[in-house]
Design an enzyme around this catalytic site. Structure first.
Site, PDB file in Angstrom:
ATOM      1  N   GLU A  96      56.720  -4.513  47.020  1.00  0.00           N
ATOM      2  CA  GLU A  96      57.109  -2.855  47.728  1.00  0.00           C
ATOM      3  C   GLU A  96      55.550  -2.818  47.745  1.00  0.00           C
ATOM      4  O   GLU A  96      54.293  -2.613  48.443  1.00  0.00           O
ATOM      5  CB  GLU A  96      57.101  -1.558  46.535  1.00  0.00           C
ATOM      6  CG  GLU A  96      57.120  -0.810  46.807  1.00  0.00           C
ATOM      7  CD  GLU A  96      56.075   0.455  47.379  1.00  0.00           C
ATOM      8  OE1 GLU A  96      55.461   1.623  48.362  1.00  0.00           O
ATOM      9  OE2 GLU A  96      55.405  -0.008  47.038  1.00  0.00           O
ATOM     10  N   ASP A 142      57.844  -4.569  41.748  1.00  0.00           N
ATOM     11  CA  ASP A 142      57.156  -5.126  41.083  1.00  0.00           C
ATOM     12  C   ASP A 142      55.955  -4.420  41.221  1.00  0.00           C
ATOM     13  O   ASP A 142      56.357  -2.631  40.965  1.00  0.00           O
ATOM     14  CB  ASP A 142      56.118  -5.947  42.367  1.00  0.00           C
ATOM     15  CG  ASP A 142      56.596  -4.912  43.483  1.00  0.00           C
ATOM     16  OD1 ASP A 142      57.487  -4.057  43.978  1.00  0.00           O
ATOM     17  OD2 ASP A 142      55.059  -4.367  44.356  1.00  0.00           O
TER      18      ASP A 142
HETATM   19 ZN   LIG Z   1      56.315   2.703  43.848  1.00  0.00          ZN
END
Ligand SMILES: [Zn+2]
Ligand SMILES: *[C@@H]1O[C@H](CO)[C@@H](O)[C@H](O)[C@H]1NC(C)=O
Ligand SMILES: *[C@@H]1O[C@H](CO)[C@@H](O)[C@H](O)[C@H]1NC(C)=O
Length: 568
Positions: free
Chosen positions: A230, A161
């Site tokens: 994340e 991501d």
């Molecule tokens: Zn990162």
């Protein structure tokens, strides 16, 4: 990295101080390089001999290094590498603060499915030789089975991501954020994720693809673990991946973990310091609620709940956590490298850094130096920031309840418990001062009074990460590999350049927060040169990375896999 924009349009902002902290770290480097001079007061008699903590590490040259030159220096390889990274950037895997379970809403994650297809097409040998599993639908777990299954596997992480790009800023980009544009003149690849961290994800896959091409077969299994949220703290991706891995390999079942982090910092003319992150600060939100009595504001008490809460906030701000600088702080290693090898460091500061391991006085002087500067001080203490305040709803009604949230980044030597206790200490004092009761998590130590009570709770608690070892085989192989990739590879034709390996710490957290049980040897490092201008673009407008920096990251993964196999 888990850092956010200051002007995050998506609501919850965990990132302001993280970002400042990271800039702070870079500022350490710039300051040390002499852009700003600091004077540490002299006077005390110093004792103890100088102890070197930044000695030159012997390059660890792998016997098998078939493609290292190709990766670093071949024009065709570079072209195809840039193309892969560029295409990865073009798939906008943006993640938001709150995201549905992947199984519940495939549409939400359409770009991630597209990203998976792209990886399959781009790395055919990886997908042929490695087993790919999907954890919680979108978490990617690749396993390259080693020939000796009893050896602990090595694990490489990255996340799929990226932080979203604010639509309002699109036209401020030199090249559009999802263009993946490569500019030959500057050698920069542009776009969101170019530096955080499609670069690392692609580098890991590309290194392994190349090893397979080269006919390499590891003794030790190699695992890739790619989360997909994340940037919203990893509850759907990394949390599940780590649990899955712990289930399969057990506690301490992994040899070492490499994840995103810091890189190689240019700190002076011809002087580079590689700085894997070996520690992360902790995190906790403390929620303070002043529960009072309502009523008509024509007959108010001396202090409303807003007044009481405000007094407590003032007290908290006036009593910051003390600095706590010990030489096991990973920052000290970076400072030592600067002291030993940079010619531009102020003399007194250099002396105190070099003497700190043996001299308490020098440690104190250094602590004073670090804590006197806003850019350094948060790396050696717990921070406290009141970020949310709510109280009252109407001009003529007394506020029954006032509540505020205090965000903390916890010093590496402290704990969640100590941090909450420090806030509670002041809250209890204020409760007594105003004649209120007092409770922690609903447990009363002073009973509720006719005025009310103050309640302290906490959430989102994360202890500081364990400090990763820097004096065992896993570290030695890591450091020796970095030394080799740069000294004998990237800088092979440059006699005027020195590279040293140090450590540093981060005020933010990567997905590794879920992986602590798997190994002590967690190193957050990308083998790229991080200059100030590209660094500042992470999570921001104009995010970009030098293609040459991407190549060194690939070469490092390639060599590290081989070196671990040959040396451990
Ligand atoms: Zn990162
Ligand atoms: C992005 O880069 C362009 C071109 O160099 C520059 O004009 C612009 O100011 C940069 N944007 C920001 C926000 O730094
Ligand atoms: C690590 O192990 C401890 C002890 O078994 C367990 O309580 C904890 O949940 C584990 N941590 C993670 C992140 O899974």
């Amino acid at each position: 990295m888990g850092i956010r924009l200051e002007d995050d349009w998506s609501g919850r902002n965990r990132g302001g101080s993280l970002r400042r902290g990271l800039y702070g770290l870079l500022a350490v480097v710039l300051a040390l390089a002499g852009t700003v001079l600091y004077v540490v007061r002299q006077g005390e008699v110093l004792s103890g001999e100088q102890v070197s903590r930044c000695g030159k590490i012997e390059p660890l040259v792998p016997k098998f290094k078939k493609s290292v030159d190709l990766i670093l220096h071949d024009a065709e390889f570079k072209k195809s590498s840039v193309e892969k990274l560029s295409k990865a950037i073009q798939i906008a895997t943006e993640i938001w603060d709150v995201n549905p379970e992947p199984a519940d809403d495939p549409e939400w994650y359409a770009h991630f499915y597209e990203f998976h297809r792209f990886l399959e097409q781009t790395f055919p040998l990886v997908h042929e030789k490695l087993r790919r599993e999907k954890v919680n639908e979108l978490g990617l777990l690749y396993t390259w089975e080693g020939s000796e299954p009893d050896l602990k596997p090595m694990l490489f992480m990255a996340h799929q991501d990226v932080v979203p790009v604010n639509k309002k800023t699109w036209d401020e980009w030199e090249y559009p954020p999802f263009s993946g544009h490569y500019d030959e003149k500057t050698d920069l690849v542009w776009g969101r994720g170019s530096n955080d961290c499609k670069n690392l994800l692609i580098a890991e896959l590309e290194a392994i693809e190349q090893l397979v091409i080269d006919g390499y077969r590891p003794r030790r299994s190699v695992i890739l673990s790619f989360g997909f949220d994340e940037e919203s703290s990893g509850p759907l991706g990394a949390r599940h991946l780590a649990a899955f891995l712990e289930d399969r390999y057990g506690k301490d079942g992994i040899f070492s973990i490499i994840d995103e982090g810091f890189g190689v910092l240019p700190i002076d003319e011809g002087l580079f310091v590689a700085s894997p992150i070996t520690a992360e600060k902790g995190y906790v939100d403390v929620i303070v609620t002043v529960n009072g009595k309502g009523g008509h504001s024509s007959v108010p008490p001396d202090h409303t709940t807003i007044g009481v809460a405000s007094d407590l906030i003032t007290v908290l701000e006036d009593n910051p956590f003390s600095p706590d600088f010990e030489i096991d702080n990973p920052l000290f290693s970076l400072l030592t490298c600067a002291a030993e090898h940079s010619s531009r460091l102020p003399k007194d500061l250099r002396k105190h850094i070099l003497r700190a391991p043996k001299s308490k006085t020098s440690r104190k002087m250094l602590e004073k130096f670090l804590s006197s500067d806003i850019r350094f001080r948060d790396l050696i203490r717990t921070t406290r920031a009141v970020d949310v305040f709510n109280g009252g709803i109407k001009a003529n009604a007394l506020p029954e309840v006032s509540t505020f949230v205090v965000n903390h980044r916890i010093d590496i030597h402290s704990s969640v418990e100590e941090t909450v206790a420090a806030d509670a200490h002041f809250a209890k004092k204020i409760a007594k001062k105003y004649g209120y009761g007092f409770a922690i998590n609903g447990e009363f130590s002073i009973p509720e009074t006719e005025l009310g009570y103050i309640d302290v709770k906490f959430s989102e608690a994360l202890e500081p990460a364990p400090i990763s070892p820097t004096s065992d085989p896993a570290w030695n192989i890591l450091a020796g590999t970095i030394q080799d990739v740069f000294e004998n590879g990237v800088f092979a034709n440059r006699d005027d350049v020195e590279l040293y390996v140090s450590t540093t710490l981060m005020p933010a957290n990567t997905d590794t927060r879920y992986y602590w049980n798997l190994t002590k040897n967690i190193y957050r490092f990308v083998a790229s040169i991080l200059d100030a201008s590209t660094f500042e673009t992470i999570h921001s407008v104009n995010e970009s990375i030098k293609a040459s920096s991407h190549l060194s990251a690939i070469a490092f993964i390639y060599e590290y896999i081989v070196n671990v196999n040959e040396n451990a």
